[in-house]
Design a protein around this motif. Sequence first.
Motif: not given
Length: 433
Positions: A50, A145, A158, A281, A286
């Motif tokens: 991430s 993404s 996000v 997150l 995420t």
Amino acid sequence: MRCHGNPFSRRGFLAAGALGGLGLSLPELLMRQAMAEQKNYDFVKARAKSVIHIYLPGGMAQQESFDPKPYSPLEYRGELRPIKTKTGEHFCETVPQLAKRNDKFSVIRSMTHGEAAHERGTHNMFTGYKPSPALRYPSFGSVVSHEYGPRNNLPPYVCIPNVPNEFAGTGYLPSSYGGFALGSDPARSDFKVRDLDLAGGVTDERFMRRKAALEIVNNKFVSSTGADNVGAMNTFYERAYSLLDTPQAKEAFDIGKEDAKMRDRYGRHDAGQRLLMARRLVEAGTRLVTLTYGSWDMHTNITTGFRSQMPKLDQGLSALIDDLSSRGLLDETLVMVSSEFGRTPKVNKDAGRDHWPKVFSVMLAGGGIKGGVIHGASDSTAAEPEEDAVSPADLATTMYRLMGIVADKELMAPGDRPIEIVDGGKLIKPLMV
């Protein structure tokens, strides 16, 4: 990581002829080579699962943060003092908590580009590309993404609290890869993420009936049109349903579930609570969180501005590094602190500094980045890179590689034009573990 063999060389044709005798034609050979090339892309080792991208809009001054100039004249060094870090380097007195932890992160002091306007500098630092009138490039979050998609039913990209600017969007990619915006600041006492709860009076059973009916209508509508916004809306609905159906995913957005002492450690302010939400997150799944804090366009009274804004960031960012480290997440989470450019070497007549893209600083931590490294250097007045200049394309290429994405992989822009994710960037290898 591309296959550079020439299929039209003598050796290529001989190989094609030999394979043809076994039933494999030249077009099939070329197709297999393309597939092998794609596999090379897919098997780049990812260090970071991430990314938390902390963006400081307005242009944060390098001199009042990570690159003080204590031996330059007062009109260049400014009023604030330097302090020693844990490893013996100098930061500005505005970041005392980060100075104690600089063995856990690295600083690039030689970021540079040529765009002195806010919009154009922001484009550079969100895409890795210079702005172009011919094409809108996708942001880091939209590329991630596109390449990876959702994990644990959480949106892959996000934005906290909202999409920060027009360059944080999908560019030439379909709009379904856009960022999910919270729509409210986690520091607010009445904070609530929009659209994560069923409307009043709607039971779970009623919701499922509505969902089934809507799917029938949507599938018919989507199959009859190729419009990007229609397909994107269908994707958004599906992801929203996944969130509503997954209590663990919804809970990641509920900052009220966080321990009160942890919230205090980050700071009960906009910087601290946004950073804490980012940690929640990425821990839940995420892939890339973009958050903004402050306004750093300090043309006047820069000393007052830093003394007002930097303590919150120093507290919250230090807590984030400690928190990620204690949870075993720092090694797999890349933290990147950036701004669109730096500030002028000389303090102006209004006791501020003006726009200066020629040299500025970026901070990186975790996710395959070494700790305690100062990469590159600015000259004696923070006017130019003195060594190891780093471009936005270099920074983007390094970030993507740490995530397992090869930056010169080609994506398709409108008109079936192949466009590299980043064009010409180099890995910043001295920073990489």
